[in-house]
Structures are given as C-alpha cells and as structure tokens.
Design a protein around this motif. Structure first.
Motif, mmCIF file in Angstrom:
data_model
loop_
_atom_site.group_PDB
_atom_site.id
_atom_site.type_symbol
_atom_site.label_atom_id
_atom_site.label_comp_id
_atom_site.label_asym_id
_atom_site.label_seq_id
_atom_site.Cartn_x
_atom_site.Cartn_y
_atom_site.Cartn_z
ATOM 1 N N GLY A 104 -15.211 -8.714 7.674
ATOM 2 C CA GLY A 104 -13.799 -9.060 7.557
ATOM 3 C C GLY A 104 -13.128 -8.324 6.417
ATOM 4 O O GLY A 104 -11.997 -7.845 6.544
ATOM 5 N N ALA A 105 -13.855 -8.200 5.287
ATOM 6 C CA ALA A 105 -13.264 -7.545 4.116
ATOM 7 C C ALA A 105 -12.981 -6.079 4.363
ATOM 8 O O ALA A 105 -11.935 -5.559 3.959
ATOM 9 N N ILE A 106 -13.922 -5.381 5.062
ATOM 10 C CA ILE A 106 -13.743 -3.937 5.241
ATOM 11 C C ILE A 106 -12.830 -3.601 6.418
ATOM 12 O O ILE A 106 -12.586 -2.424 6.690
ATOM 13 N N THR A 107 -12.320 -4.624 7.098
ATOM 14 C CA THR A 107 -11.296 -4.372 8.118
ATOM 15 C C THR A 107 -9.912 -4.800 7.635
ATOM 16 O O THR A 107 -8.954 -4.045 7.750
ATOM 17 N N ILE A 108 -9.803 -6.006 7.051
ATOM 18 C CA ILE A 108 -8.472 -6.488 6.672
ATOM 19 C C ILE A 108 -7.947 -5.790 5.419
ATOM 20 O O ILE A 108 -6.755 -5.496 5.314
ATOM 21 N N THR A 109 -8.823 -5.474 4.446
ATOM 22 C CA THR A 109 -8.325 -4.858 3.207
ATOM 23 C C THR A 109 -7.762 -3.452 3.449
ATOM 24 O O THR A 109 -6.607 -3.183 3.087
ATOM 25 N N PRO A 110 -8.501 -2.535 4.084
ATOM 26 C CA PRO A 110 -7.872 -1.237 4.392
ATOM 27 C C PRO A 110 -6.749 -1.366 5.400
ATOM 28 O O PRO A 110 -5.798 -0.577 5.374
ATOM 29 N N GLY A 111 -6.825 -2.382 6.286
ATOM 30 C CA GLY A 111 -5.728 -2.596 7.232
ATOM 31 C C GLY A 111 -4.439 -2.934 6.511
ATOM 32 O O GLY A 111 -3.371 -2.375 6.812
ATOM 33 N N LEU A 112 -4.523 -3.851 5.536
ATOM 34 C CA LEU A 112 -3.331 -4.215 4.762
ATOM 35 C C LEU A 112 -2.881 -3.057 3.874
ATOM 36 O O LEU A 112 -1.682 -2.828 3.700
ATOM 37 N N LEU A 113 -3.843 -2.313 3.313
ATOM 38 C CA LEU A 113 -3.475 -1.157 2.497
ATOM 39 C C LEU A 113 -2.688 -0.136 3.320
ATOM 40 O O LEU A 113 -1.647 0.375 2.876
ATOM 41 N N LEU A 114 -3.162 0.151 4.523
ATOM 42 C CA LEU A 114 -2.455 1.095 5.385
ATOM 43 C C LEU A 114 -1.086 0.556 5.787
ATOM 44 O O LEU A 114 -0.111 1.312 5.872
ATOM 45 N N PHE A 115 -1.015 -0.741 6.040
ATOM 46 C CA PHE A 115 0.265 -1.331 6.442
ATOM 47 C C PHE A 115 1.283 -1.241 5.309
ATOM 48 O O PHE A 115 2.429 -0.814 5.517
ATOM 49 N N VAL A 116 0.859 -1.648 4.099
ATOM 50 C CA VAL A 116 1.772 -1.574 2.948
ATOM 51 C C VAL A 116 2.140 -0.121 2.658
ATOM 52 O O VAL A 116 3.294 0.199 2.358
ATOM 53 N N PHE A 117 1.153 0.785 2.769
ATOM 54 C CA PHE A 117 1.443 2.213 2.563
ATOM 55 C C PHE A 117 2.461 2.706 3.589
ATOM 56 O O PHE A 117 3.401 3.438 3.243
ATOM 57 N N GLY A 118 2.292 2.332 4.852
ATOM 58 C CA GLY A 118 3.191 2.798 5.909
ATOM 59 C C GLY A 118 4.624 2.363 5.687
ATOM 60 O O GLY A 118 5.552 3.171 5.758
ATOM 61 N N ILE A 119 4.813 1.070 5.399
ATOM 62 C CA ILE A 119 6.183 0.587 5.227
ATOM 63 C C ILE A 119 6.790 1.094 3.921
ATOM 64 O O ILE A 119 8.009 1.314 3.833
ATOM 65 N N THR A 120 5.943 1.312 2.909
ATOM 66 C CA THR A 120 6.449 1.873 1.655
ATOM 67 C C THR A 120 6.835 3.331 1.834
ATOM 68 O O THR A 120 7.870 3.786 1.341
ATOM 69 N N ASN A 121 6.009 4.077 2.550
ATOM 70 C CA ASN A 121 6.303 5.477 2.801
ATOM 71 C C ASN A 121 7.558 5.644 3.658
ATOM 72 O O ASN A 121 8.311 6.606 3.503
ATOM 73 N N ALA A 122 7.787 4.678 4.561
ATOM 74 C CA ALA A 122 8.994 4.725 5.393
ATOM 75 C C ALA A 122 10.257 4.661 4.549
ATOM 76 O O ALA A 122 11.289 5.240 4.911
ATOM 77 N N ALA A 123 10.179 3.950 3.419
ATOM 78 C CA ALA A 123 11.354 3.836 2.552
ATOM 79 C C ALA A 123 11.735 5.171 1.929
ATOM 80 O O ALA A 123 12.906 5.400 1.606
ATOM 81 N N SER A 124 10.739 6.066 1.757
ATOM 82 C CA SER A 124 11.035 7.348 1.112
ATOM 83 C C SER A 124 11.109 8.501 2.096
ATOM 84 O O SER A 124 11.926 9.410 1.934
ATOM 85 N N GLU A 125 10.253 8.498 3.141
ATOM 86 C CA GLU A 125 10.197 9.635 4.057
ATOM 87 C C GLU A 125 10.693 9.329 5.462
ATOM 88 O O GLU A 125 10.837 10.240 6.272
ATOM 89 N N GLY A 126 10.923 8.059 5.763
ATOM 90 C CA GLY A 126 11.432 7.701 7.082
ATOM 91 C C GLY A 126 10.322 7.230 8.017
ATOM 92 O O GLY A 126 9.140 7.508 7.819
ATOM 93 N N TRP A 127 10.730 6.519 9.080
ATOM 94 C CA TRP A 127 9.776 5.954 10.029
ATOM 95 C C TRP A 127 9.139 7.028 10.910
ATOM 96 O O TRP A 127 8.055 6.829 11.450
ATOM 97 N N GLY A 128 9.791 8.177 11.071
ATOM 98 C CA GLY A 128 9.249 9.213 11.936
ATOM 99 C C GLY A 128 8.248 10.127 11.266
ATOM 100 O O GLY A 128 7.624 10.958 11.928
ATOM 101 N N ALA A 129 8.065 9.986 9.939
ATOM 102 C CA ALA A 129 7.113 10.836 9.224
ATOM 103 C C ALA A 129 5.688 10.519 9.674
ATOM 104 O O ALA A 129 5.336 9.357 9.887
ATOM 105 N N THR A 130 4.882 11.561 9.799
ATOM 106 C CA THR A 130 3.495 11.385 10.260
ATOM 107 C C THR A 130 2.707 10.410 9.388
ATOM 108 O O THR A 130 2.002 9.542 9.924
ATOM 109 N N PRO A 131 2.781 10.490 8.051
ATOM 110 C CA PRO A 131 2.033 9.515 7.241
ATOM 111 C C PRO A 131 2.482 8.072 7.505
ATOM 112 O O PRO A 131 1.661 7.158 7.433
ATOM 113 N N THR A 132 3.765 7.883 7.827
ATOM 114 C CA THR A 132 4.260 6.530 8.060
ATOM 115 C C THR A 132 3.686 5.945 9.341
ATOM 116 O O THR A 132 3.018 4.900 9.318
ATOM 117 N N TRP A 133 3.952 6.610 10.478
ATOM 118 C CA TRP A 133 3.496 6.007 11.728
ATOM 119 C C TRP A 133 1.981 6.094 11.880
ATOM 120 O O TRP A 133 1.352 5.224 12.502
#
Length: 466
Positions: free
Chosen positions: A204-233
């Motif tokens: 559970g730890a090695i799925t939810i922790t990187p999952g949440l990290l990627l999710f927070v990274f994606g929405i944070t990156n969207a604020a600076s580079e947009g939703w269409g940026a490859t790192p975001t989606w």
C-alpha cells in the motif's frame, strides 16, 4: 486531568503541539514573498522558482497518508520527534543553499517531515486530552494555530525578507529545536502494545505514496505549465494508475495501510471534501488577490501580506470558541455558516474590484472571510475526528491534512488556468479569476450544507458515534 499539575502538563503539551503545527503550516506560504529576492541571487528561471514553493507542498501532500499510518503503528510521540528533528535540520540547511536544486531539495525534505509531524501531533493531542470540553478547546487552539500559521506566513516572510531571503528558510529552526528539546519530557509516552504490532502494508505504501506525489506534482505543474504539458498529464495518468492499484491492494491486505471502510464514515468523508474545497478556494483567492495588490495597486510584498493579517487574528482568537460550539451543537451547521461567510467575502471582493479603494476592499472582504475561516477550519477537524477511534486518529488526521493540501493544489491550478485564459476571452484577468473563486465558494457552501446532521448530542472528538 483534574489536578492543577496535570492541567499544567497538558497545557505545556498543547503549546508544543500547536507550535509544531504552526511551523508546518507557516512554511507553506512564508517563502512566497521572498521569491523575487531568491530569483535575483540564485538566478533561477520562473519555472524553477515556482518549485521553491511547490516542493514543500509536494512533500507535505504526497506523504501525509504514509505519515499518519506510520504514526499509528510505530508510535505517535516517536514519529513526532523524528519528524520534528528532520524539519529542524532541513530548516538549518536552508541557510546554506547555493543553487535552485539545493533550495528545492531543502523545501521538499521539510514538506516530507511535516507530513509525519502533523498527523502525529493531532493524534497526540487526542491522547493528552480526555473527552469533553477540554478536548474541544484544545482542538480549537490546535486548529487556530495551523490556520494562523498559513495565513500569517506571508506576513512573517515579508518581515524576514527585510533581513535576508534565507531567513524565511531558517527562522523556524530555533523554535523547532526548542520544541524538540522539551517534547520528550512533556508529551505522553507511546502505549505499549499488548499484542503483536500490526504488519506494515508495504504494498500500500509503495503505491499510494508515489501516486499522491505524482498527483500533487501534476496539479502543481499545471499551475505553471498548463494542463496540456506532457509532465502534467503524464504525472496525472501515472497517479491514476497507482491510486487505482492501491485500492486493489488494500482490498486484499489483511492489515491495510488505509482500511477502505474508513471512507464509509459519513462525517469523516464529508469533512475531507469540505476541507479540500474551502481551503482550495482560499488558496485560489490568495493567488488572485496577491497579484492584484502587487501588480495593479502597487503594494509591497510586506503590505500585501499584512492585508491578510486580519484573517489570521480572527482564527487565533475565535477558532477555539467555534471548536467548542461544534463539539456541543454539531459541526455541520457551523461549517455551513462559515463557508457562507467566506463566500460573502469573495463576492464582496469581486463586486468591489476596481470600484472601491483597495484598503476598503481588503477590509470589507477580510472581515467575513476571517470569521468564516475561523468557523470552518476547526469545524471540519471536529467533524472528521469525531468519526474515528484513537487507534485510527493518525490515519484520519493524515486524510484530513491531505485534503487541505491537495484541494489547495487543484483549485490553485484551476484558478491559474482561468487567470491565464481570461485575456484571450476578452475578460479582465483579475475579475475572471476572482469570479471563478467566488462561484466555487458558493458550491462549497452547498456541499457543506448537505453534510450529516447530529440527531442527538455528538460524540466526543475521537470517539465515533454509535
């Protein structure tokens, strides 16, 4: 807790826990006003500069569930002390950063440490204070210091930046070290387990922790580079896959990291939804208003930070009283009234934009926002923690804090997208951003009003209703 000695010991314990909570929350926003000075000295590009703020939120939001569960299994005091020690060390290292990557790394480590101290601190509070009004008052003070730390972070950051931008990174270290020195003598020792320690759910730890990290990274990156940026989606797709896998893993584990039955607790689930929405709306408003006050009105970073100070004062003074009211009369009604006042403040700001003097505009909007925030923040904590037993308090706290962090990131990304797209649609940038925030605040009010009602006197915080 009836003797004066115990009251004094409990009061000192509460002071230490509230101090750590204030530091965790303060670090979310304190560096924001120092960004221009950081950019000048370190020569960072705008995209890298944004991560000086976001790295903390990434670590904080990504590790909260893990931090809460680790505290429940290995001991709340033990995890609190280790987390606070890492926080102090990372704060001190901030005074020696000499490049963008080292700055971002220091902020990331601080965020991760906060993800362990915050849920452990809230769980410790529940064990220090028995059921009844004392616990409600303590919870209100804890909530008020967290909210005040976030709201006043910009003010303290503005003052520290007068000396040096490095002071915004280091200033929490002395307080953290003092708290760390006193905590072993004040906080209750972890209870000895009569049976075997629950097995740790590594899958559970090695799925939810990187999952949440990627999710927070994606929405944070969207604020600076947009939703269409490859790192975001790309990050969001990866997050969706890992989180889906996490739910599959949890259904098959004998002692899951997050028992899925916890999501069937109506008060906890409702409180988490409201927490994510109302905190997200506030973060989105802060983004729009800060840019307006500095770019249009011409206020300095310090004056802009001070314009939010009234809200912090309201939270510090009123939140403990509202926590007691939520304990006695139920949290849903108070939550509804609080979100209604905040919605009123946002609407006033939208309607008064470019029509009222900026000082008057800030004052008229901050009064209902400050009182509303002071009502809503402790109410969601009372509601969430009234639905769980003490052995799940760390996990429930992690869920709640995660809702705050992730909700803030999602709404900030959405508000940034509206803000950026407004000129192309022929709208005023600031009016469009503020209108989006105001509309979402009305939706938050409706969600809060639809929460579960108490048909009898609510159970004490930390004891689930039957």
């Amino acid at each position: 807790m009836s003797t004066p000695t115990m009251r004094g010991a409990a009061g000192l314990a509460l002071l230490l826990l509230c101090t750590a909570n204030f530091l965790d929350a303060m670090d979310v926003s304190t560096i924001g006003v120092a960004l221009p000075a950081i950019q000048t000295e370190l020569g960072l590009e705008a995209t890298s500069l944004q991560w000086a703020v976001s790295a903390y939120v990434l670590g904080y939001g990504g590790f909260l569930l893990l931090g809460g569960r680790v505290a429940d299994i290995f001991g709340h005091r033990r995890v609190f002390l280790w987390g606070l020690a890492v926080f102090a060390a990372a704060s001190l290292s901030g005074g020696f950063v000499d490049s963008g990557p080292t700055l971002i790394a220091a902020r990331l480590v601080k965020g991760i440490s906060a993800a362990f101290t915050a849920p452990a601190a809230l769980a410790l509070l529940l064990s220090v204070f028995g059921e009844g009004p004392a616990r409600a008052k303590a919870l209100g003070l804890f909530a008020s210091t967290g909210a005040a730390g976030y709201v006043l972070g910009m003010v303290l950051g503005g003052v520290a930046t007068i000396v040096s931008w490095r002071a915004t990174l280091v200033m929490g270290a002395p307080v953290a070290l003092l708290t760390l020195a006193l905590a072993p003598f004040v906080l209750p020792a972890d209870k000895r387990r009569s049976g075997p320690r629950p097995s740790f759910d590594w899958a559970g730890a090695i799925t939810i922790t990187p999952g949440l990290l990627l999710f927070v990274f994606g929405i944070t990156n969207a604020a600076s580079e947009g939703w269409g940026a490859t790192p975001t989606w790309g990050a969001l797709v990866g997050a969706a896959a890992l989180i889906a896998l996490f739910f599959v893993v949890e259904t098959r584990h004998s002692d899951p990291m997050v028992p899925l039955a916890i999501f069937r607790k109506a008060k906890l689930s409702h409180a988490n939804i409201v927490a994510g929405l109302f905190q997200g709306v506030y973060v989105g408003f802060q983004f729009v208003a800060t840019l307006y006050y500095q770019n249009v009105v011409g206020w300095s970073a310090l004056i802009t930070g001070l314009s939010f100070a009234f809200g912090g004062v309201c939270v510090m003074v009123l939140a403990p009283r509202f926590a007691t009211m939520a304990q006695k009369h139920g949290a849903t009604g108070l939550m509804t009234l609080g979100t209604a006042l905040m919605a009123l403040g946002y609407v006033v700001w939208v309607l008064g934009l470019a029509r009222l003097d900026p000082i008057l505009l800030a004052a008229l909007s901050q009064v209902p926002m400050g009182v509303g925030y002071a009502m809503t923040y402790p109410s969601v904590q009372v509601a969430a923690l009234s639905d769980v037993k003490e052995d799940q308090s760390g996990l429930a706290s992690g869920l709640l804090f995660a809702a705050f962090q992730i909700g803030g990131g999602i709404v900030l990304a959405a508000a940034s997208a509206v803000f950026a797209a407004a000129p192309g649609a022929g709208w005023d940038t600031y009016a469009a951003g503020a209108a989006f925030v105001a509309a979402l605040s009305v939706f938050t009010l409706l969600v809060a009003a639809l929460g579960p009602r108490d048909r009898r006197m609510p159970a004490a915080v930390g004891q689930p209703a039957e």
